[in-house]
Write an enzyme that holds these catalytic residues in place. Structure first.
Site, PDB file in Angstrom:
ATOM      1  N   SER A  75       6.029 -11.877  -5.107  1.00  0.00           N
ATOM      2  CA  SER A  75       5.018 -11.804  -6.449  1.00  0.00           C
ATOM      3  C   SER A  75       5.305 -10.412  -7.287  1.00  0.00           C
ATOM      4  O   SER A  75       5.864  -9.845  -6.968  1.00  0.00           O
ATOM      5  CB  SER A  75       3.730 -12.046  -5.780  1.00  0.00           C
ATOM      6  OG  SER A  75       3.534 -10.698  -5.272  1.00  0.00           O
ATOM      7  N   GLY A 116       0.890  -1.310  -0.027  1.00  0.00           N
ATOM      8  CA  GLY A 116       0.079   0.018   0.143  1.00  0.00           C
ATOM      9  C   GLY A 116       0.848   1.273  -0.047  1.00  0.00           C
ATOM     10  O   GLY A 116       0.271   2.537  -0.071  1.00  0.00           O
ATOM     11  N   LYS A 125      -2.433   0.813   2.871  1.00  0.00           N
ATOM     12  CA  LYS A 125      -3.343  -0.140   3.001  1.00  0.00           C
ATOM     13  C   LYS A 125      -3.659  -0.315   4.496  1.00  0.00           C
ATOM     14  O   LYS A 125      -5.086  -0.501   4.684  1.00  0.00           O
ATOM     15  CB  LYS A 125      -2.535  -1.581   2.765  1.00  0.00           C
ATOM     16  CG  LYS A 125      -3.277  -2.662   2.528  1.00  0.00           C
ATOM     17  CD  LYS A 125      -2.500  -3.912   2.026  1.00  0.00           C
ATOM     18  CE  LYS A 125      -3.542  -5.166   1.741  1.00  0.00           C
ATOM     19  NZ  LYS A 125      -2.409  -6.226   0.956  1.00  0.00           N
ATOM     20  N   ASP A 182      -9.812  -7.392   1.665  1.00  0.00           N
ATOM     21  CA  ASP A 182      -8.579  -8.184   2.139  1.00  0.00           C
ATOM     22  C   ASP A 182      -8.704  -8.230   3.518  1.00  0.00           C
ATOM     23  O   ASP A 182      -7.908  -7.486   4.238  1.00  0.00           O
ATOM     24  CB  ASP A 182      -7.307  -7.175   1.804  1.00  0.00           C
ATOM     25  CG  ASP A 182      -6.081  -8.139   1.687  1.00  0.00           C
ATOM     26  OD1 ASP A 182      -6.061  -9.273   2.177  1.00  0.00           O
ATOM     27  OD2 ASP A 182      -4.984  -7.366   1.675  1.00  0.00           O
TER      28      ASP A 182
END
Length: 495
Positions: A195, A169, A289, A257
């Site tokens: 990732s 975030g 985030k 999430d």
């Protein structure tokens, strides 16, 4: 059977003509789940009805995902039938009505998801009923263990295996390459799998891919770690918590999430990668985030509880998430920042350097032999001496070679409309501009922002630079910036 030549990502899709006699006889309708059997293989696919003339009435076409799963010979004949209800259907219904799930029940859902026996609608239902505060601590443990059990797991043998993760975030917060280089240079193991970006302008794997090869299999990863003590690879070719990759694709469009799922996602991959000591960085800010300290504390407690239950020692590092880190936002731009820090360049972004040292120090202090406060001192020594840079290059060479990241073809500033003082930076909107400019698909695209809260602004000076690979993407990003002037909000300067 024939290949449709349509990319539906992971979802297997079957295409039949609306006048197909098999479809009529079986009573198939659009979005029916159909069992497709061919040469001893079976895939469950979602049916799409074709009204045009590109598909014959005696043909069945498969999306790329379904074709790869079934792998039929040219001209193969398939048997179609209504699919049996997935084994996890009863588990999904139970959770909808508030039942607490155990590890076996979570595993049933995940195995059906991996076998493509669950539709996106069913997966969305599962993600939704597990979001928010709908998973208690014991369910978080059960889900984490289930995610680990349905994938592969790396065993590094005895001794500590260090790792770190940021919950995300915060644009430009690319500390991982610096931290891994420092920790490995000091003689510790830190096999880092990351990732690629899903909804952000860059993931660690995207940044590293501008400088070296990251698509390693487990064998290649082992060779790199055995040789250099660390790696920075993409987890895409490894089955480390593969069910999480499927759930993430559902969570992102829904913007769901929950803490329970996020913790299970993070820790299942760390445990599967063979880590023993993991530092979690939680940036906190109004447009990050995690937006409040209370939320960060709740996540931290869950991380520690679940981590202990699956055999991980967890450290939590709560950091400032009010504004971007470094200057670049986008794979190559962030890579340039990383290299400047590792090379001890006088022009290196100071905030990225200090944050990386803080995180590296906290990672080192997870080890019992390192006293509190001494980890950062060791990290700073490894960076200042050039040992971290030498280790970074050595890791890149072991992964296939090092290359300098590129530069975008088109660059244009977004200028301040008036005098003032920089108030706050909207992380999400700045990241959105970088994505509209082409990041991460175009690795050289993104945004460069050198300003920070409180800086004095003069009318006409650049607030940030947009980097793009084409004039169209450049214009698209600048149009969005003009439509969202609060991305970098200005307040009147105090006299």
């Amino acid at each position: 059977m024939r290949r449709a030549g349509i990319d539906t990502y992971r979802q297997p899709v079957l295409y039949l003509h609306r006048d197909c006699t098999v479809s009529r006889a079986e009573g198939f309708a659009a979005l029916t789940r159909v069992s497709v059997k061919c040469a001893g293989q079976e895939v469950v696919a979602v049916l799409n009805i074709v009204t045009g003339d590109w598909l014959g009435k005696d043909e069945a076409a498969l999306s790329d995902a379904a074709w790869q799963m079934l792998a039929p010979e040219p001209g193969a004949i398939a048997i179609l039938a209504h699919a049996e209800p997935p084994r996890a259907a009863s588990v999904l219904r139970a959770k909808v009505f508030g039942t607490r799930l155990n590890e076996a029940q979570f595993e049933a859902v995940l195995r059906d998801a991996l076998a493509a026996r669950l539709s996106d609608i069913e997966l969305a239902a599962f993600v939704t009923v597990c979001a928010g505060d709908r998973l208690d601590l014991d369910e978080s443990v059960a889900l984490t263990r289930a995610m680990i059990s349905v994938g592969d797991r790396i065993d590094w043998g005895s001794g500590p295996v260090l790792d770190k993760h940021c919950v995300g975030g915060l644009p430009g917060n690319r500390t991982t390459p610096i931290v891994v280089s420092i920790v490995a240079a000091l003689g510790h193991r830190i096999p880092k799998t990351s990732s690629r970006a899903i909804t952000s302008p860059a993931g660690t794997a995207d940044v590293m891919a501008t400088m070296t090869d990251v698509d390693l299999d487990i064998g290649a990863l082992r060779n790199v770690v055995d040789r250099e003590g660390g790696c920075m690879a993409s987890g895409g070719r490894m089955r480390l918590s593969p069910a999480d990759d499927i759930l993430i694709q559902i969570e992102r469009p829904l913007d769901l999430d929950g803490d329970g799922q996020m913790v299970a996602s993070i820790l299942s991959k760390k445990a599967a990668a063979g880590s023993t000591h993991v530092l979690i960085d939680i940036p906190v800010g109004a447009t990050a985030k995690v937006r409040t300290m209370a939320a960060a504390d709740a996540i931290a407690r869950r991380l520690v509880f679940v981590g202990e239950a699956v055999g991980l020692r967890i450290g939590v590092h709560i950091s400032d998430g009010r504004q971007p880190v470094g200057r670049g936002i986008g794979p190559a731009l962030e890579a340039h920042d990383v290299l400047e820090v590792l090379r001890n360049s006088p022009q290196a972004p100071r905030d990225l350097r200090e944050r990386a040292l803080d995180v590296a120090g906290a990672v080192l202090e997870l080890l019992p032999a390192i006293a509190p406060g001494s980890g950062r001192i060791q990290a700073e020594g490894a960076l200042a001496s050039g040992a971290a840079m030498r280790k970074f290059i050595a890791i890149c060479m072991a992964q296939g070679g090092f290359r300098e990241p590129g530069r975008a073809r088109f660059v244009e500033p977004f200028v301040a409309p008036a005098d003032g003082q920089l108030g706050c930076i909207n992380n999400r909107q700045l990241a959105r501009i970088a994505k509209l400019a082409g990041a991460p698909r175009n690795p050289t695209a993104g945004v460069v922002c050198t300003l920070r809260e409180g800086d004095s602004i003069r009318r006409g000076m650049p607030l940030f630079l947009v980097h793009a690979g084409s004039k169209g993407e450049l214009a698209y990003a600048l149009d969005y910036a003009r439509a969202h002037p609060d991305t970098l909000s200005l307040r009147e300067s105090r006299s």
